[in-house]
Structures are given as C-alpha cells and as structure tokens.
Design a protein around this motif. Structure first.
Motif, PDB file in Angstrom:
ATOM      1  N   ALA A  94      96.264  17.399  20.247  1.00 26.74           N
ATOM      2  CA  ALA A  94      96.267  18.021  18.921  1.00 26.74           C
ATOM      3  C   ALA A  94      94.844  18.176  18.403  1.00 26.74           C
ATOM      4  O   ALA A  94      94.484  19.217  17.826  1.00 26.74           O
ATOM      5  N   LEU A  95      94.023  17.164  18.603  1.00 27.43           N
ATOM      6  CA  LEU A  95      92.632  17.231  18.161  1.00 27.43           C
ATOM      7  C   LEU A  95      91.863  18.286  18.949  1.00 27.43           C
ATOM      8  O   LEU A  95      91.060  19.048  18.384  1.00 27.43           O
ATOM      9  N   ALA A  96      92.099  18.345  20.259  1.00 27.71           N
ATOM     10  CA  ALA A  96      91.424  19.344  21.094  1.00 27.71           C
ATOM     11  C   ALA A  96      91.777  20.751  20.637  1.00 27.71           C
ATOM     12  O   ALA A  96      90.926  21.645  20.585  1.00 27.71           O
ATOM     13  N   ARG A  97      93.032  20.964  20.300  1.00 27.76           N
ATOM     14  CA  ARG A  97      93.448  22.279  19.814  1.00 27.76           C
ATOM     15  C   ARG A  97      92.848  22.571  18.441  1.00 27.76           C
ATOM     16  O   ARG A  97      92.494  23.715  18.143  1.00 27.76           O
ATOM     17  N   SER A  98      92.719  21.551  17.610  1.00 31.25           N
ATOM     18  CA  SER A  98      92.135  21.752  16.280  1.00 31.25           C
ATOM     19  C   SER A  98      90.686  22.207  16.367  1.00 31.25           C
ATOM     20  O   SER A  98      90.289  23.180  15.714  1.00 31.25           O
ATOM     21  N   VAL A  99      89.888  21.514  17.172  1.00 27.54           N
ATOM     22  CA  VAL A  99      88.482  21.906  17.264  1.00 27.54           C
ATOM     23  C   VAL A  99      88.322  23.233  17.989  1.00 27.54           C
ATOM     24  O   VAL A  99      87.418  24.020  17.694  1.00 27.54           O
ATOM     25  N   SER A 100      89.222  23.513  18.923  1.00 22.66           N
ATOM     26  CA  SER A 100      89.174  24.801  19.628  1.00 22.66           C
ATOM     27  C   SER A 100      89.507  25.937  18.667  1.00 22.66           C
ATOM     28  O   SER A 100      88.874  27.007  18.702  1.00 22.66           O
ATOM     29  N   GLU A 102      89.079  25.821  15.413  1.00 20.77           N
ATOM     30  CA  GLU A 102      87.951  25.947  14.487  1.00 20.77           C
ATOM     31  C   GLU A 102      86.840  26.779  15.127  1.00 20.77           C
ATOM     32  O   GLU A 102      86.207  27.612  14.470  1.00 20.77           O
ATOM     33  N   MET A 103      86.610  26.584  16.424  1.00 23.07           N
ATOM     34  CA  MET A 103      85.615  27.388  17.122  1.00 23.07           C
ATOM     35  C   MET A 103      86.041  28.844  17.166  1.00 23.07           C
ATOM     36  O   MET A 103      85.226  29.752  16.968  1.00 23.07           O
ATOM     37  N   LEU A 104      87.315  29.081  17.386  1.00 23.02           N
ATOM     38  CA  LEU A 104      87.829  30.448  17.492  1.00 23.02           C
ATOM     39  C   LEU A 104      87.681  31.210  16.183  1.00 23.02           C
ATOM     40  O   LEU A 104      87.321  32.395  16.171  1.00 23.02           O
ATOM     41  N   SER A 105      87.927  30.532  15.069  1.00 21.55           N
ATOM     42  CA  SER A 105      88.007  31.238  13.782  1.00 21.55           C
ATOM     43  C   SER A 105      86.775  31.088  12.910  1.00 21.55           C
ATOM     44  O   SER A 105      86.645  31.802  11.905  1.00 21.55           O
ATOM     45  N   GLY A 106      85.869  30.184  13.261  1.00 22.40           N
ATOM     46  CA  GLY A 106      84.763  29.877  12.364  1.00 22.40           C
ATOM     47  C   GLY A 106      83.398  30.205  12.911  1.00 22.40           C
ATOM     48  O   GLY A 106      83.243  30.930  13.889  1.00 22.40           O
ATOM     49  N   PHE A 107      82.386  29.669  12.223  1.00 22.60           N
ATOM     50  CA  PHE A 107      80.982  29.748  12.648  1.00 22.60           C
ATOM     51  C   PHE A 107      80.481  31.190  12.770  1.00 22.60           C
ATOM     52  O   PHE A 107      79.755  31.541  13.696  1.00 22.60           O
ATOM     53  N   ARG A 108      80.864  32.007  11.805  1.00 21.97           N
ATOM     54  CA  ARG A 108      80.504  33.434  11.861  1.00 21.97           C
ATOM     55  C   ARG A 108      79.008  33.665  11.680  1.00 21.97           C
ATOM     56  O   ARG A 108      78.451  34.608  12.257  1.00 21.97           O
ATOM     57  N   ALA A 109      78.367  32.838  10.873  1.00 22.02           N
ATOM     58  CA  ALA A 109      76.922  33.017  10.680  1.00 22.02           C
ATOM     59  C   ALA A 109      76.187  32.827  12.003  1.00 22.02           C
ATOM     60  O   ALA A 109      75.301  33.612  12.360  1.00 22.02           O
ATOM     61  N   LEU A 110      76.552  31.797  12.747  1.00 24.80           N
ATOM     62  CA  LEU A 110      75.937  31.547  14.050  1.00 24.80           C
ATOM     63  C   LEU A 110      76.250  32.670  15.026  1.00 24.80           C
ATOM     64  O   LEU A 110      75.360  33.158  15.732  1.00 24.80           O
TER      65      LEU A 110
END
Length: 215
Positions: A94-100, A102-110
């Motif tokens: 569950a944690l692995a999917r959560s951080v994955s 977050e990577m998929l949907s976030g960090f747009r500035a970077l």
C-alpha cells in the motif's frame, strides 16, 4: 503464456516509457520491446495507431492494451506474481503504491523545469519556484523508506516503486539538484542496476535529438 509487447518512445527522453521498462526489466519479466521515436513535430502517427491515448508507453498482451506507466506495472504484477514488482507485505504494498501514485501525479515544477535527458551534460540551471519543494519532498520519501527498509532500494529489494522514481534519479543527477549523502547513495544504487545500465547504453546510442519542449 503469451509474451507481452511494450511500446516505448526514445530512451533518452521518455520518462514515462522508462518507468515500466525499468520495472519489467528489473524484475526479470520477458517481454518484446518496440520503440516508436519522437521524430515528428506533429506526433508520430505510428504511436497514435497503436495507443488508445495517442501516447506511449503501451503494453499489449494478446488482444489487451494497457496504457499509462503505473497501470502497466500493476498489470505486470498480477500477470507475474513471483516477479516481486510490489513488496510482499500488504502494508508495504500500500505504501509503495502511495508513493508511486504521488510520483505519477505530482512534482510538476520539477518535471517542467528539468526534462529527463540521459545524454545531458551535468550542470545546474536557474530553477523556477516550486522545484526546491519538489526535490525536498522526494528526498524525504526516499530517506524515510530507506531508513525503514534498510535499503539498498526503497523497499529493500528492487520494486515498481523504484522504477517509478527512475527518471527523477536522472533529473537529480544531470541537473545537479541534490547533495545529501543518503540521496546520492540511493541514486548510485539505481544507476548501478543492470536494467538502468542497459537503458542508458541504448539511450546514448540513439540518433535522435528532440527539442525539450517537444518531449
């Protein structure tokens, strides 16, 4: 079992292709690779011909097509349950999917400021607002997971979560964005993985040069 086919774009530039390719290759999944390059300003029609979304990556398995990086990893994890694409423990999965996710949907500035580019000479750039916050959040994710698991990968052994962050490792490296020792050690672990080295070798050998605003 039928051998799936993974359609990808240029290895030098395509972060979305890199993620499922790294996951499947790193987990030892046998698949056929078909590369359709970004070589047309209007979009390569061969991509539109095979992809429901008009983009890659796409995994084809028999008559089924799966698109989007994380969906491909999830499908492969179900198809090959012994490949270790997700941690065995339910809470860790569950944690692995959560951080994955977050990577998929976030960090747009970077993403916007620092496109993936394997061949880019290492060096910093002027960073717009938001990039430092994205970098800090990713480093926190990595640090917390590595401290909990003991490393060398985010959940101990290589998993789909590591693959989801693979393009970030390139960004941190070539744009010289980080200096923390634990971050650099994890990045070296990723860059030393046989799947990473295979992708990088192919990326450096590619003939295509694409403007960053076209990727």
């Amino acid at each position: 079992m039928d051998r799936p086919t993974l359609y990808i774009a240029n290895k030098n530039y395509s972060s979305w292709s890199f993620r499922p390719w790294m996951a499947l290759t790193g987990a030892g999944v046998d698949f056929e690779e078909v590369l359709i390059p970004f070589d047309d300003a209007g979009g390569n029609p061969n991509i539109k011909a095979i992809s429901p979304s008009g983009r890659v990556p796409v995994l084809q398995h028999g008559g089924l097509k799966i698109w989007e990086s994380l969906a491909i990893i999830e499908y492969a994890a179900e198809l090959y349950p012994d490949a270790g694409l997700w941690p065995r423990d339910r809470a860790e999965r569950a944690l692995a999917r959560s951080v994955s996710m977050e990577m998929l949907s976030g960090f747009r500035a970077l993403r916007n400021a620092c496109p993936m580019n394997i061949r880019r000479p290492r060096g910093g750039i002027a960073l717009p607002d938001g990039v430092d916050a994205d970098v800090g959040r990713i480093e926190t994710i990595w640090r917390d997971l590595l401290q909990k698991s003991g490393g060398p990968f985010l959940f101990g052994r290589f998993s789909g979560a590591d693959a989801m962050f693979a393009p970030v490792v390139n960004r941190f490296d070539v744009y010289d964005l980080v200096s923390r020792e634990d971050t650099l050690i994890y990045m070296e672990t990723m860059k030393s993985h046989s799947a990473w080295r295979k992708w990088e070798e192919a990326a450096r050998a590619e003939p295509w040069i694409v403007a960053e605003d076209e990727v």
